[in-house]
Write an enzyme that holds these catalytic residues in place. Sequence first.
Site, PDB file in Angstrom:
ATOM      1  N   GLY A 214      -0.986 -12.021  -2.301  1.00 18.79           N
ATOM      2  CA  GLY A 214       0.463 -11.827  -2.403  1.00 18.79           C
ATOM      3  C   GLY A 214       0.815 -11.035  -3.646  1.00 18.79           C
ATOM      4  CG  ASN A 215       3.944  -8.760  -4.036  1.00 19.12           C
ATOM      5  OD1 ASN A 215       5.069  -9.178  -4.274  1.00 19.12           O
ATOM      6  ND2 ASN A 215       3.626  -8.165  -2.888  1.00 19.12           N
TER       7      ASN A 215
END
Length: 404
Positions: A214-215
């Site tokens: 993810g980020n």
Amino acid sequence: MTDKHSPLKGKHCVLGITGSIAAYKACTLIRLLSKAGVEVQVVITPAGKEFITPLTLSTLTRRPVVSEFFDRRDGSWHSHVDLGLWADFMIIAPATAATIGKMAHGIADNMLLTTYLSMKAPTFVAPAMDLDMYAHPATQANLETLRKRGVGIIEAGSGELASGLVGKGRMEEPERIFNYLENHFATCQRLAGKRVLITAGPTRERIDPVRYIGNFSTGKMGFALAEACAEAGAEVELVAGPVSLTTNSPLIHRTDVESAAEMYEAAAAKFAHCDAAILCAAVADFTPAVKADQKLKREGDGLTLHLQPTTDIAAALGQAKRQGQKLVGFALETNDELDHARAKLKKKNLDFIVLNSLRDKGAGFAFDTNKITILSADDCVEFSLKPKTEVARDITDRLCALFD
Ligand code: C5P
């Protein structure tokens, strides 16, 4: 703007007046609003009545002034709920530090504050106080709280104050408050009848049933954009990655997705029926080629993941873009910002791109503020560091200009 074409014409306004020497300026504001065709209902605090009489105000507005929960003469009930539904907008001018503080904390100890808490319409405040009170961190924090909740803050001006001191704290002049309101409502309607797709937040690319790539995107910028476009009258298709945010406007239709592939599916399907798209999401560029069905075990020397590229949604929509459709992208960069943003503008066939640099303090993921530069084929406009709600309005204004 002339009275005849005022975007305020025919609107209902609740004008809140609090206990400040600037209360006398409310008379000029009433005159300007009435001349523009606005029906004004004054709600005044007990302290406000020490500075200006209800008789003056009711004469100017041709309506009885509301101050108490009950009318002392006949015991009839003044409904703050009805006022909240009647109004097209509420402006509190002047707004004292005390009223601003109570608004920020939901303290409803007079008719004006209960009306504010019941208000369904856009609300604005024009603060008025001494310079030290205005600059105090408590006042600034309260104003920030209100700003984040979408209240329009008409910043105080600088000049001579009632105390004899000179500085920032004077209520803005009625003419400027009036112009602010006109501008607000003029831009308000600019996307009426338009449908805007917005992608927001991060995506998650599953590695196995419990892990993902993810980020740090929180979706704040995209959600603020959705509200700003809805405020401008657009129907908004919001395609959101996994975020913990909620929306307020009934004009926002939200689709929740998890991965880049799901975001692409949803965005591509919706874009066909939209007039514009703002692609704000931080979409993963790569996804594991194989997603394990079972939780991967800690074995051997390590784990090698084979990643394959995801579809670039912006580029795909840029290719599919029909005549008249507008496409806006984002570029979050860490180096050679302008060059990278210009390349993306072209490659993705965008009408403009919003650049933010992680090198700017207060810009990027998770912050409530952002500092942007808008680049198009023709120009490059730099904006100051602002709350994301205001940045969203700047971007929306630019989108409106594309349709004008
Ligand atoms: O190339 P880069 O990812 O920096 O481009 C950023 C812009 O492209 C943003 O508007 C982002 O939402 C969009 N994007 C996309 N799909 C991807 C990657 C980025 O729509 N797979």
